[in-house]
Design a protein around this motif. Structure first.
Motif, PDB file in Angstrom:
ATOM      1  N   LEU A  83      45.850 -83.006  30.300  1.00 39.23           N
ATOM      2  CA  LEU A  83      45.375 -81.642  30.028  1.00 39.23           C
ATOM      3  C   LEU A  83      46.529 -80.682  29.787  1.00 39.23           C
TER       4      LEU A  83
ATOM      5  N   ARG B 169      42.526 -82.810  24.996  1.00 43.35           N
ATOM      6  CA  ARG B 169      41.881 -82.097  26.118  1.00 43.35           C
ATOM      7  C   ARG B 169      40.369 -82.328  26.115  1.00 43.35           C
TER       8      ARG B 169
ATOM      9  N   ASN C 265      38.251 -83.967  29.210  1.00 46.97           N
ATOM     10  CA  ASN C 265      37.070 -83.329  29.823  1.00 46.97           C
ATOM     11  C   ASN C 265      35.834 -84.216  29.699  1.00 46.97           C
TER      12      ASN C 265
END
Length: 684
Positions: free
Chosen positions: A180, A210, A214
């Motif tokens: 991240l 990213r 997620n």
């Protein structure tokens, strides 16, 4: 319990668990269309206390049944991994390893298997995502989720997870991985792109990475609802004998400092280090030898880093931005088609270029890719290059990785109209860091020495980075120990126009910031332009002609109908020409034409061309030729101008009586675009 999660990122990506391979500690299936990867994770119950690195093993295998193929060769089963499979293993390793605890001593094995492939998305760019997801649900202490993507660019448009055809059209082909917060690894090739373009590509990639991270976190939460993920009890290396640590520090700290300050050559320095270490082990009666070595390396690393950070002094006495002394020789091996020695400090590459014909192409027949490679590079790392004795058992993964990086550096620099098959071989004769970049510099000189008209000379540099507390030092042209003890190894190759390839590894996950990468790119450009200037003094441009020792390759185009005549019955004619002229002749058909490739010495090629021309008759438009009437039809007469060459004399052209066997004069009008037949006329 079957659990599934999906995301739309260029394509629909699906991750599943609970269906297969449930005896492993973690397993996931990753799907994009009909492409399916299985990633499994297992940790070992035994520990490896004597290991100097995290005992992580990555295996990536492509099953031939994934594309409905049976393996070629005598043994009809998958054998040792292909180069492409090994390169994928290295990429995944470089992504995962920095996020495992450094003192971990349990073995961990990740196996990624390609089970199905639909040719739409290359699977190697997905292996890191599948591995991270399997680790997350295994209970293994991964610091945070990671992911990677493959990126291409066509007409300034960036494409995530492109297919093979899109990659062929693009000016970049990169695999980028990160977390991240950081970019951790970059690997790929480019067509001389600018630093600014490179940074924009990385920024775009990080946004996509990213999203995939997620996506994994969402998947993990769903798994935890139904499955109790038990944290695995691992063994960690414990260096808590403080008394031993203090004793060793007292005995060696200043001694190591003096050795580094005094001895600038690797060989001399290592001798002194070895003598000091053995002396300390002897003082302790060989007890705690393993931990003494650990502490020795621990303090050695501390001193090296502090000298660089606080005193701007490196192991060989250079300042951080200094490049080692460079010297080079071209035409070192006069009997070879092209050769060069490139030496930078204590790293040396002898690189050769061999020119071949289409018979010498490297035939790639993998699950995912099948093609003939006209340009390839082999890198050999010899044990004597580091003064070691090692059993040579085959080509290592490292050699394949370094060779691949060097090849990528030139892939888009070799001209498209180059007729030769080109093989480059780099033999590392000395090594103290950056041997792959020395290969790039040597290969550039050797190609120009061979007379290959490369677009621009290419050079490479390994950039390093040392972080200590809040201080950061960027290092040019890093040594082997600076790579080992440092936080980054960023290998970059470029021409004067732009970047051609790169490979970045980061060990400290806190430094993979875009701002830091941007700064290193700026410094690398300065370093490489400096190296290119030195290389220009050795050889600034390709030879005008290939050497007298090199073979010549000549291409001839002929009408398709003559191919059979030149080959002859059972290949008898072409074999006789090759035998009598000492040449290699290859005939292929392309765009309704015959392409004859003649490979050999100039005098021999001239003899072969003369023999071929004697066999075939190629008429010129407007010329008058004698021909024999061989057939009479209602719409016209067929005339044989030469053996195998027939033309049509249409009824509208005929103004006299014609019989089979007559010899008449006709004008050659060319080939009809619609019928492909030769048109003739009696009108002069």
């Amino acid at each position: 319990m079957f659990i599934q999660e999906n995301i739309l990122l260029g394509n629909k990506i699906i991750i599943e668990t609970g269906l297969i391979a449930n005896q492993s500690d973690g397993s996931v299936i990753l799907k994009i269309g009909n492409t399916i990867l299985l990633s499994t994770v297992v940790f070992g119950k035994e520990i490896k206390e004597n290991s100097n690195f995290i005992p992580l093993t990555i295996d990536y295998r492509e099953k031939f049944f994934a594309v409905g193929k049976i393996p070629g060769g005598f043994i009809k089963r998958e054998g040792k991994p292909s180069d492409q499979e090994i390169l994928t293993m290295r990429i995944v390793d470089r992504l995962i390893r920095p996020f495992l605890p450094k003192k971990l001593i349990n073995e961990i094995q990740i196996i990624i298997t390609l089970l199905s492939y639909d040719y739409k998305v290359l699977p190697d760019g997905l292996a890191g995502l599948a591995s991270s997801a399997a680790l997350l649900i295994s209970g293994i202490p991964l610091k945070c989720p990671v992911s990677q993507i493959r990126l291409a660019r066509i007409n300034n448009k960036l494409i995530i997870n492109p297919n093979i055809n899109q990659i062929k059209e693009s000016d970049i082909n990169l695999i980028i991985g990160g977390s991240l917060k950081s970019i951790i690894m970059i690997d790929g090739e480019m067509k001389e792109i600018t630093n600014n373009d490179f940074i924009k590509i990385i920024e775009f990639s990080h946004k996509a990475i990213r999203k995939l991270i997620n996506f994994q976190i969402k998947f993990l939460k769903k798994v935890k609802k139904y499955i109790n993920i038990k944290k695995i009890n691992f063994f960690y290396l414990k260096l808590k004998n403080l008394i031993l640590k203090k004793k060793i520090k007292y005995l060696i700290y200043y001694q190591i400092y003096k050795i580094i300050k005094k001895y600038k050559k690797k060989k001399d320095r290592n001798k002194k280090f070895k003598f000091l270490l053995n002396k300390i082990i002897y003082l302790f009666d060989n007890s705690n030898e393993y931990y003494i070595k650990k502490y020795f390396n621990y303090f050695k690393k501390k001193i090296i880093i502090k000298l660089i950070i606080n005193e701007n002094i490196r192991l060989d006495g250079r300042q951080p931005k200094d490049i080692r002394n460079i010297w080079g020789i071209i035409n070192f091996l006069p009997g070879v088609h092209g050769s060069a020695i490139f030496t930078r400090g204590e790293t040396q590459s002898l690189t050769t270029v061999t020119l071949g014909s289409s018979l010498d192409v490297n035939k790639i027949d993998n699950v995912v890719i099948e093609y003939n490679e006209k340009f390839y590079l082999h890198y050999n790392f010899h044990p004597f290059s580091t003064g070691e004795v090692k059993l040579i058992t085959g080509i290592s993964r490292r050699e394949i990785g370094h060779g691949s990086l060097a090849k990528k550096s030139f892939k888009n620099i070799i001209p498209l109209n180059n007729p030769y098959t080109i093989r480059i071989v780099s033999d590392i004769l000395e090594s103290n860091g950056s041997s792959s970049m020395a290969t790039v510099c040597a290969a550039s000189l050797a190609l120009m020495d061979a007379g290959i008209k490369i677009k621009n000379p290419v050079a490479g540099i390994s950039m390093g980075l040392i972080k200590y507390k809040k201080k950061i030092k960027i290092l040019y042209d890093i040594l082997g120990e600076e790579d080992h003890y440092g936080d980054m190894d960023f290998k970059i190759t470029r021409s004067i126009k732009g970047i051609t390839a790169c490979q970045m590894d980061i060990k400290n996950i806190k430094i993979g910031k875009i701002s830091i990468l941007k700064n290193i790119l700026k410094h690398s450009k300065k370093g490489i332009l400096n190296i290119l200037n030195i290389m220009n003094n050795i050889l600034s441009k390709p030879r005008k002609n290939i050497k007298s020792t090199s073979p010549i390759l000549t291409l001839i185009k002929i009408p398709k109908q003559y191919i059979g005549i030149i080959i002859g019955s059972g290949g008898k004619t072409i074999q006789e020409i090759q035998s009598r002229t000492d040449t290699n002749i290859i005939i292929t058909e392309k765009n309704n034409q015959g392409i004859i490739e003649i490979f050999g010495k100039k005098n021999n090629i001239d003899k072969a061309i003369k023999r071929i021309k004697n066999l075939i008759f190629i008429p010129k438009i407007g010329n008058i030729y004698k021909g024999k009437v061989i057939s009479i039809k209602s719409f016209g007469v067929f005339i044989e101008l030469s053996k195998g060459v027939e033309g049509l004399l249409h009824n509208s052209e005929i103004n006299l009586n014609i019989n089979i066997g007559d010899i008449i004069k006709v004008k050659y009008l060319g080939i009809d675009k619609n019928t492909g037949k030769i048109n003739l006329s009696l009108k002069n």
